[in-house]
Design a protein around this motif. Structure first.
Motif, PDB file in Angstrom:
ATOM      1  N   PHE A   1       0.839  -1.205   0.000  1.00 12.20           N
ATOM      2  CA  PHE A   1       0.000   0.000   0.000  1.00 12.20           C
ATOM      3  C   PHE A   1       0.871   1.250   0.000  1.00 12.20           C
ATOM      4  N   ARG A   2       1.896   1.258   0.821  1.00  9.25           N
ATOM      5  CA  ARG A   2       2.799   2.409   0.880  1.00  9.25           C
ATOM      6  C   ARG A   2       3.553   2.587  -0.432  1.00  9.25           C
ATOM      7  N   ALA A   3       3.953   1.483  -1.039  1.00 11.18           N
ATOM      8  CA  ALA A   3       4.629   1.563  -2.341  1.00 11.18           C
ATOM      9  C   ALA A   3       3.684   2.123  -3.401  1.00 11.18           C
ATOM     10  N   LEU A   4       2.416   1.704  -3.363  1.00 14.90           N
ATOM     11  CA  LEU A   4       1.423   2.216  -4.302  1.00 14.90           C
ATOM     12  C   LEU A   4       1.235   3.723  -4.121  1.00 14.90           C
ATOM     13  N   LEU A   5       1.166   4.171  -2.877  1.00 11.04           N
ATOM     14  CA  LEU A   5       1.038   5.611  -2.612  1.00 11.04           C
ATOM     15  C   LEU A   5       2.240   6.367  -3.167  1.00 11.04           C
ATOM     16  N   GLY A   6       3.431   5.823  -2.951  1.00 14.02           N
ATOM     17  CA  GLY A   6       4.639   6.453  -3.494  1.00 14.02           C
ATOM     18  C   GLY A   6       4.602   6.515  -5.006  1.00 14.02           C
ATOM     19  N   LEU A   7       4.147   5.432  -5.641  1.00 17.53           N
ATOM     20  CA  LEU A   7       4.017   5.403  -7.094  1.00 17.53           C
ATOM     21  C   LEU A   7       3.019   6.456  -7.571  1.00 17.53           C
ATOM     22  N   PHE A   8       1.887   6.591  -6.866  1.00 19.78           N
ATOM     23  CA  PHE A   8       0.905   7.631  -7.205  1.00 19.78           C
ATOM     24  C   PHE A   8       1.543   9.012  -7.160  1.00 19.78           C
ATOM     25  N   ILE A   9       2.268   9.287  -6.103  1.00 24.24           N
ATOM     26  CA  ILE A   9       2.896  10.602  -5.931  1.00 24.24           C
ATOM     27  C   ILE A   9       3.853  10.885  -7.083  1.00 24.24           C
ATOM     28  N   ILE A  10       4.698   9.913  -7.396  1.00 26.12           N
ATOM     29  CA  ILE A  10       5.685  10.107  -8.468  1.00 26.12           C
ATOM     30  C   ILE A  10       5.001  10.270  -9.819  1.00 26.12           C
ATOM     31  N   CYS A  11       4.089   9.359 -10.150  1.00 26.32           N
ATOM     32  CA  CYS A  11       3.431   9.396 -11.462  1.00 26.32           C
ATOM     33  C   CYS A  11       2.643  10.681 -11.682  1.00 26.32           C
ATOM     34  N   VAL A  12       1.851  11.064 -10.698  1.00 27.25           N
ATOM     35  CA  VAL A  12       1.022  12.264 -10.871  1.00 27.25           C
ATOM     36  C   VAL A  12       1.896  13.524 -10.884  1.00 27.25           C
ATOM     37  N   SER A  13       2.963  13.540 -10.106  1.00 28.19           N
ATOM     38  CA  SER A  13       3.877  14.694 -10.123  1.00 28.19           C
ATOM     39  C   SER A  13       4.516  14.862 -11.499  1.00 28.19           C
ATOM     40  N   VAL A  14       5.023  13.767 -12.050  1.00 34.53           N
ATOM     41  CA  VAL A  14       5.671  13.830 -13.373  1.00 34.53           C
ATOM     42  C   VAL A  14       4.649  14.201 -14.438  1.00 34.53           C
ATOM     43  N   TYR A  15       3.502  13.547 -14.427  1.00 36.68           N
ATOM     44  CA  TYR A  15       2.469  13.814 -15.425  1.00 36.68           C
ATOM     45  C   TYR A  15       2.017  15.279 -15.359  1.00 36.68           C
ATOM     46  N   THR A  16       1.784  15.760 -14.147  1.00 39.68           N
ATOM     47  CA  THR A  16       1.349  17.146 -13.967  1.00 39.68           C
ATOM     48  C   THR A  16       2.408  18.122 -14.471  1.00 39.68           C
ATOM     49  N   SER A  17       3.659  17.844 -14.187  1.00 43.86           N
ATOM     50  CA  SER A  17       4.754  18.710 -14.655  1.00 43.86           C
ATOM     51  C   SER A  17       4.783  18.788 -16.178  1.00 43.86           C
ATOM     52  N   VAL A  18       4.610  17.650 -16.835  1.00 47.52           N
ATOM     53  CA  VAL A  18       4.602  17.630 -18.298  1.00 47.52           C
ATOM     54  C   VAL A  18       3.420  18.420 -18.845  1.00 47.52           C
ATOM     55  N   VAL A  19       2.230  18.210 -18.277  1.00 46.53           N
ATOM     56  CA  VAL A  19       1.036  18.912 -18.751  1.00 46.53           C
ATOM     57  C   VAL A  19       1.183  20.418 -18.551  1.00 46.53           C
ATOM     58  N   ILE A  20       1.688  20.832 -17.385  1.00 46.61           N
ATOM     59  CA  ILE A  20       1.877  22.269 -17.139  1.00 46.61           C
ATOM     60  C   ILE A  20       2.874  22.858 -18.132  1.00 46.61           C
ATOM     61  N   SER A  21       3.943  22.120 -18.408  1.00 50.23           N
ATOM     62  CA  SER A  21       4.951  22.647 -19.342  1.00 50.23           C
ATOM     63  C   SER A  21       4.399  22.775 -20.758  1.00 50.23           C
ATOM     64  N   LYS A  22       3.467  21.908 -21.130  1.00 51.77           N
ATOM     65  CA  LYS A  22       2.897  21.944 -22.481  1.00 51.77           C
ATOM     66  C   LYS A  22       1.677  22.857 -22.602  1.00 51.77           C
ATOM     67  N   HIS A  23       0.868  22.924 -21.524  1.00 52.46           N
ATOM     68  CA  HIS A  23      -0.415  23.618 -21.627  1.00 52.46           C
ATOM     69  C   HIS A  23      -0.620  24.735 -20.606  1.00 52.46           C
ATOM     70  N   GLY A  24       0.321  24.927 -19.711  1.00 55.33           N
ATOM     71  CA  GLY A  24       0.172  25.972 -18.704  1.00 55.33           C
ATOM     72  C   GLY A  24      -0.759  25.556 -17.575  1.00 55.33           C
ATOM     73  N   TRP A  25      -1.168  26.543 -16.795  1.00 55.86           N
ATOM     74  CA  TRP A  25      -1.983  26.306 -15.592  1.00 55.86           C
ATOM     75  C   TRP A  25      -3.478  26.442 -15.869  1.00 55.86           C
ATOM     76  N   ASN A  26      -3.895  26.326 -17.098  1.00 55.49           N
ATOM     77  CA  ASN A  26      -5.276  26.574 -17.499  1.00 55.49           C
ATOM     78  C   ASN A  26      -6.195  25.378 -17.214  1.00 55.49           C
ATOM     79  N   LEU A  27      -6.120  24.813 -16.027  1.00 56.20           N
ATOM     80  CA  LEU A  27      -6.865  23.612 -15.678  1.00 56.20           C
ATOM     81  C   LEU A  27      -8.376  23.827 -15.657  1.00 56.20           C
ATOM     82  N   PHE A  28      -8.838  24.850 -14.969  1.00 61.46           N
ATOM     83  CA  PHE A  28     -10.273  24.987 -14.719  1.00 61.46           C
ATOM     84  C   PHE A  28     -11.077  25.238 -15.986  1.00 61.46           C
ATOM     85  N   THR A  29     -10.527  25.997 -16.914  1.00 61.55           N
ATOM     86  CA  THR A  29     -11.235  26.247 -18.170  1.00 61.55           C
ATOM     87  C   THR A  29     -11.440  24.944 -18.928  1.00 61.55           C
TER      88      THR A  29
END
Length: 114
Positions: A4-32
């Motif tokens: 369970f702890r390993a899964l949580l760590g994987l979630f943190i890493i995956c979502v952090s990396v994915y979010t960083s890529v999306v922000i770099s490509k599309h900016g912070w325009n999430l809500f729109t």
């Protein structure tokens, strides 16, 4: 509990990396984009609506677990807007603090009543 702890760590890493890529490509325009899909009544909007319901439950649980104190409400709001990037580190922390006791993790300082 280790898995369970390993899964949580994987979630943190995956979502952090994915979010960083999306922000770099599309900016912070999430809500729109997020609400635009919901108003478009398409599958992305359906997913966003479902996800919003999960975020609401997550935020309510965090606030409830902290007995709806001002800090608990703040934590619930952070959980709602922060999603897994708030919930996973919190669950990881309490899983260690509570020594893997699931009842204590879920209920916090509330008493278990039979």
């Amino acid at each position: 509990m280790l898995a369970f702890r390993a899964l949580l760590g994987l979630f943190i890493i995956c979502v952090s990396v994915y979010t960083s890529v999306v922000i770099s490509k599309h900016g912070w325009n999430l809500f729109t984009v997020f609400f635009g899909d919901m108003f478009a009544m398409n599958w992305a909007g359906q997913f966003n609506t479902d996800f919003t319901c999960f975020l609401t439950l997550s935020g309510l649980w965090l606030a409830w677990r902290h007995k709806f104190t001002p800090m608990g409400i703040l934590f619930g709001v952070l959980g709602f807007f922060g999603g897994i990037m708030v919930l996973a580190p919190f669950l990881l922390y309490i899983s260690i603090k509570d020594k893997g006791n699931i009842s204590k993790m879920l209920l916090g300082n509330r008493q278990i009543q039979d």
